[in-house]
Write an enzyme that holds these catalytic residues in place. Structure first.
Site, PDB file in Angstrom:
ATOM      1  N   ILE A 485       0.815  -1.201   0.000  1.00 24.37           N
ATOM      2  CA  ILE A 485       0.000   0.000   0.000  1.00 24.37           C
ATOM      3  C   ILE A 485       0.852   1.255   0.000  1.00 24.37           C
ATOM      4  O   ILE A 485       0.385   2.335  -0.294  1.00 24.37           O
ATOM      5  CB  ILE A 485      -0.950  -0.041   1.217  1.00 24.37           C
ATOM      6  CG1 ILE A 485      -2.223   0.732   0.954  1.00 24.37           C
ATOM      7  CG2 ILE A 485      -0.262   0.425   2.469  1.00 24.37           C
ATOM      8  CD1 ILE A 485      -3.308   0.378   1.917  1.00 24.37           C
ATOM      9  N   GLY A 487       4.731   1.005  -0.580  1.00 22.32           N
ATOM     10  CA  GLY A 487       6.136   0.745  -0.877  1.00 22.32           C
ATOM     11  C   GLY A 487       6.709  -0.464  -0.164  1.00 22.32           C
ATOM     12  O   GLY A 487       7.927  -0.632  -0.105  1.00 22.32           O
ATOM     13  N   SER A 488       5.833  -1.347   0.368  1.00 20.69           N
ATOM     14  CA  SER A 488       6.369  -2.468   1.149  1.00 20.69           C
ATOM     15  C   SER A 488       7.082  -3.501   0.288  1.00 20.69           C
ATOM     16  O   SER A 488       7.941  -4.231   0.781  1.00 20.69           O
ATOM     17  CB  SER A 488       5.256  -3.142   1.966  1.00 20.69           C
ATOM     18  OG  SER A 488       4.245  -3.633   1.131  1.00 20.69           O
ATOM     19  N   SER A 526       0.318  -1.238  10.941  1.00 24.07           N
ATOM     20  CA  SER A 526       1.764  -1.019  10.760  1.00 24.07           C
ATOM     21  C   SER A 526       2.520  -2.334  10.859  1.00 24.07           C
ATOM     22  O   SER A 526       3.613  -2.404  11.401  1.00 24.07           O
ATOM     23  CB  SER A 526       2.303  -0.044  11.822  1.00 24.07           C
ATOM     24  OG  SER A 526       1.674   1.185  11.728  1.00 24.07           O
ATOM     25  N   GLY A 715       6.770  -1.062  13.481  1.00 24.59           N
ATOM     26  CA  GLY A 715       5.803  -0.507  12.546  1.00 24.59           C
ATOM     27  C   GLY A 715       5.942   0.997  12.529  1.00 24.59           C
ATOM     28  O   GLY A 715       6.263   1.606  13.545  1.00 24.59           O
ATOM     29  N   GLU A 718       1.428   4.344  11.396  1.00 23.75           N
ATOM     30  CA  GLU A 718       0.203   4.922  11.934  1.00 23.75           C
ATOM     31  C   GLU A 718       0.341   6.073  12.911  1.00 23.75           C
ATOM     32  O   GLU A 718      -0.429   7.019  12.884  1.00 23.75           O
ATOM     33  CB  GLU A 718      -0.601   3.790  12.605  1.00 23.75           C
ATOM     34  CG  GLU A 718      -1.076   2.769  11.602  1.00 23.75           C
ATOM     35  CD  GLU A 718      -1.690   1.554  12.268  1.00 23.75           C
ATOM     36  OE1 GLU A 718      -0.932   0.741  12.810  1.00 23.75           O
ATOM     37  OE2 GLU A 718      -2.915   1.453  12.263  1.00 23.75           O
TER      38      GLU A 718
END
Ligand code: FES
Ligand code: FES
Lengths: 769, 157
Positions: A485, A487-488, A526, A715, A718
């Site tokens: 979503i 760039g992971s 996250s 993470g 968020e």
């Protein structure tokens, strides 16, 4: 952008900024998002929605609509099996399949403006729309209940006839689904020990995630009962679980293919179009595409709760917090399940406070069923606490960041809901902000002010799977089930490249469908770089283990005698004849040493609290005294990010969350009329920040490694959204002398507050004469 | 079904003849008739800019134009921004600066930015923000988008 490194960077790939592997598709328009699929014979589905906020459905007649040329099928709740009412664990969430089904297509009652009632499949979207106008629904309107306050009043109209809670008992219909409480110490004694106690009341508005891509799904149904849905979602496995429950089909019969996703922020963690597209596909025998318009997105998909909050905090004159009490009611929307619980679990968790009482209520109202939104529940909750802390700091005359640092949670602090923090970076984050050039710069000029605030989000762990395949040419592919979503894919490839000693462009990341990879929870909380990253790390280590076995066989030694470093296998010099082989050389010999090397791993990393993250923000504003408009002059966010795998995308998360927090603070809100009909169903009136509304967003990455992750990842997605509303309220106070306790702090609301402030000052001045 | 009209237009330098209904927006024609899905839909009301294309060099929300209005005009879409295998400098800079997260807004931003740089080759940051204010991005906070556009201008200017 400043990067404050605590972690010593011993990495080759991690911490660099390569071009994302899926970038080319996305800048050339080739990437396929939810609405971009076309299949031969595909039909278009449209959804008929309730014009009432609360009504009984007496009848639905659709014979006329069915006769319209081009119309192929119409479905209503009658086409769905009656689902189980008991809440079940589905993936990472507790959901009642019955409520979920009633939200997909209303059964008996409509509970909000925009609630789906029926759906049509036709040969063109325009014909489907015409058909909707020919469907006759007979409604018996009921009184709408629009706020938690109204819904909690005795005698309020009841939304869900069989909703009960433990406190009120099995005979009492109610709109309160849950009451949650956390307690610690002796509250009264704590407040007695304080030199200064402040109690305030706050309200926040319903706001939407605002992803730019509306929901879209294509359903394909095979006569053998197997089906496929192409859909934009944050969690393909979640869609599989939820949709099959609603449709009453075996979970394994549905393949979910995740498209590229045009934003989600939590709003795409449930199902809307998917079961409808599948039902219509089943009925027509054709692929059916169902897309939402923007107004449908705003009326009927995942906003997050407006809340009512009361906060009382006491401090000693030295600045030690002695007690805190928070009461919050969250508007869940039409069905239970607001983010009240995570709100209550985060609201004051950044601080180490001996005496506490936190009460949270999950309350149904005639608004769309809420869905997760970036750090769900935390932003609205923090608004009250972080504003009261600012007032307290002012009262006792200490720097607001010092107050936070002095009381800040650290390793060993017990959280209000039980667990003890491991290594965290809250204090480091506040200190980094305090040391920033921005915080130490002078702000001058009339109507200007600076505010700070902090925020906490625990970050999720949950389950992930990953496979790493080594090709014969020594390159590799990494397959995961986590949709990308933001760039992971880049981070996944980088982690594998780091372990395998490959250059980043020799590792191709793939996001697989539900038939092609093991179970993986949603891209949310996250958790992807943390948990899926951990699975990738372990899968790559699994490859390394196998490579060592192969080499050991060739060299006639044990795998323990083989070392792997930076893509090269060597015998341990102290034991054996020196031998060495690169990964590439070994790959070319796979065929003779046992076939392809496939690395696999799956992880279950626990629920919330997988890698707690904190953010602190400093914001300068200028308030126009004639219009009440707030201009953001400068903003800096510091965040405890753990090891930053790809710092650019980490910064991007901080910047994006900050921007959303600014929109939440200043403009965004759902505006309902007296009948409960949403009045701002477009992006002109649901006003999200544009690039003209924002300055550059400065970031400070504080890298405190997460001890529960092999690379120290936390993470990062968020927590950045949490502090902006309070920081802006605090800045507005410094600029104008007015404390804002209601969101959004939009021009009319601020204007009114400024006016009252001026009047009261004039009143005081007159009285003093 | 409403009667379809023949439209002659030019898309990314190629002459195109197409049939569409008078009620179809240009966005719908590009996507549903030509399957050129690089141009995105975010709102259909002219508020998000995801559907931005260039019509005779000017940025236009293709959701606010009818397909039949394309008659006799020259359209440029994201699919034509790169020249052969070579990316447009803006595309390259968007990648280098990590200016996209989800990427749904990216085609619209690239087309608006192209129109800007074609008109003002060396814009100031304020000019960039002003000219891109019709494009919404919910992911990035715009910071990295603005930097990419300024960098692309610097490089080609
Ligand atoms: S789709 Fe055209 S401006 Fe949003
Ligand atoms: S990158 Fe997602 S909307 Fe801009």
């Amino acid at each position: 952008m400043a990067v404050k490194k605590e972690a010593h960077h011993k990495y080759r790939v991690v911490g660099t900024r390569p071009i994302r592997p899926d970038g080319i598709e996305k800048v050339t328009g080739r990437a396929l998002y939810g609405a971009d699929y076309y299949f031969p014979g595909m039909l278009f589905g449209k959804i008929l929605r309730s014009p009432y906020a609360h009504a009984r459905i007496k009848s639905i007649k659709f014979d006329k609509a069915l006769k319209l040329p081009g119309v192929r099928a119409i479905v209503t709740a009658d086409d769905l099996p009656e689902a189980d009412r008991k809440p079940q664990q589905m993936g990472e969430q507790q959901v009642s399949p019955y409520y979920l089904s009633c939200n997909v297509l209303a059964r008996g009652k409509v509970l909000y403006d925009g609630h789906p009632v029926a759906a049509v499949a036709a040969t063109s979207p325009h014909i489907a729309e015409e058909a909707l106008r020919l469907i006759e629904v007979d409604y018996e309107p009921l009184e709408p209940v629009m706020t938690a306050d109204e819904a909690m009043k005795p005698g309020a109209p009841i939304l869900i006839d069989d909703l009960r809670n433990q406190e009120e008992g099995p005979d009492q219909p109610t709109n309160v689904a849950t009451h949650l409480q956390f307690k610690r110490g002796d509250l009264a004694a704590g407040f007695d020990a304080a030199d200064c106690v402040i109690e305030r009341e706050f309200r926040t508005a319903t706001v939407h995630q605002g992803y730019i891509e509306p929901h879209a799904s294509v359903g394909i149904w095979n006569p053998d009962g197997h089906a496929t849905v192409y859909t934009c979602t944050q969690g393909s496995f979640t869609v599989r679980t939820l949709a099959t429950k609603v449709l009453g089909m075996p979970e394994g019969n549905l393949k979910v293919v995740p498209s590229e996703i045009g934003g989600g922020f939590g709003g795409k963690t449930t199902i809307y179009c998917e079961p409808i597209a599948l039902l219509l596909a089943k009925k027509t025998g054709h692929p059916v595409k169902v897309t939402m318009s923007r107004s449908e997105v705003l009326r009927a998909t995942g906003p997050t709760s407006g809340i009512h909050e009361r906060v009382k905090i006491g401090v000693t004159k030295e600045g030690r917090i002695t007690a805190a009490q928070v009461w919050m009611a969250y508007e869940a929307g039409a069905f239970p399940g607001s983010p009240m619980a995570p709100g209550a679990m985060t609201v004051i968790t950044s601080y180490d406070i001996p005496n506490l009482l936190i009460d949270g209520y999950d309350v149904v109202v005639n608004r769309p069923k809420t869905c997760a939104y970036r750090a769900p529940g935390a932003t609205a909750a923090a608004f009250g606490v972080e504003t009261v802390l600012d007032e307290l700091a002012e009262q006792i005359g200490i720097d607001p960041l010092d107050l936070r640092i002095m009381n800040g949670a650290h390793e060993g602090t017990q959280q209000p809901f039980g667990p003890v923090f491991k290594r965290i970076g809250f204090i480091e984050t506040c200190e980094a902000l305090k040391a920033s050039e921005h915080y130490n710069s002078k702000l001058t000029g009339a109507n200007r002010g600076r505010g700070v605030a902090a925020g906490f989000w625990f970050n999720a762990g949950f389950q992930s799977s990953a496979s790493v395949y080594v090709n014969q040419d020594g390159t590799a592919s990494v397959v995961t089930g986590s949709v990308d979503i933001g760039g992971s894919r880049a981070s996944m490839a980088m982690i594998a490249a780091e372990v395998l000693g490959l250059p980043i462009d020799e590792v191709r990341p793939v996001v697989a469908d539900t038939d092609s990879i093991g179970y993986t929870d949603v891209t949310a909380g996250s958790r992807v770089t943390f948990a899926t990253g951990m699975a990738v790390y372990n899968a790559a280590q699994d490859v390394v283990r196998q490579l060592k076995e192969r080499a050991a066989k060739m060299w006639e030694c044990t795998p323990d005698d083989v070392e792997f470093d930076n893509g090269v296998l060597r015998t341990r010099g102290d034991v054996l004849q020196p031998q060495q082989l690169t990964l590439k050389e070994l790959a070319a010999r796979f065929i003779r040493t046992g076939g392809p090397v496939v690395g696999r791993a799956s992880v279950s990393t626990g629920g919330a609290g997988a890698g707690p993250a904190f953010a602190a923000i400093c914001v300068d504003v200028e308030v126009d005294p004639d219009t009440g408009k707030v201009q953001i002059l400068r903003v800096t966010i510091a965040q405890d990010v753990g090891t930053a795998i790809h710092p650019s995308y980490v910064e991007g998360q901080l910047q994006g969350g900050t921007a959303q927090g600014i929109g939440w603070a200043l403009n965004e809100e759902y505006v309902y009329d007296s009948k409960g009909v949403l009045r701002n169903t477009g992006l002109l009136d649901y006003r999200m920040p544009t690039c003209l509304d924002l300055p550059a967003i400065e970031t400070i990455l504080v890298e405190v490694p997460n001890p529960t992750h092999p690379l120290g990842v936390r993470g990062v997605g968020e927590v950045s959204i949490v502090p902006p509303p309070a920081a802006i309220a605090n800045a507005i106070y410094r600029a104008t002398g007015v404390r804002m306790r209601e969101l959004p702090m939009s021009p009319p609301r601020l204007m009114k507050a400024l006016q009252e402030h001026r009047n009261s000052r004039e009143g005081q001045a007159a009285a003093g004469r | 079904m409403a009667k379809r009209t023949l439209v002659e237009t030019v898309i990314n330098n190629e002459p195109v003849e197409l049939l569409c209904e008078p009620r179809q927006s240009l966005l719908e024609v590009l996507r549903d008739e030509l399957h050129m899905t690089g141009t995105k839909e975010g709102c259909l009301t002219g508020d998000c800019g995801a559907c931005t294309i260039l019509v005779d060099g000017r940025p236009v929300c293709s959701c606010l134009m009818l397909g039949v209005e394309a008659q006799g005009h020259k359209l440029e879409t994201i699919e034509g921004l790169a020249t052969g295998a070579e990316l447009h400098p803006l595309q390259r800079k968007f990648l280098e600066h990590a200016s996209l997260q989800c990427g749904i807004c990216t085609p619209g931003f690239l087309m608006s930015a192209k129109a800007l740089l074609d008109k003002i080759p060396r814009p100031t940051e304020a000019e960039v923000r002003y000219h891109l204010a019709g494009n919404l991005c919910r992911c990035t906070g715009y910071d990295k988008i603005v930097r990419a556009v300024l960098d692309a201008a610097r490089e080609s200017g």
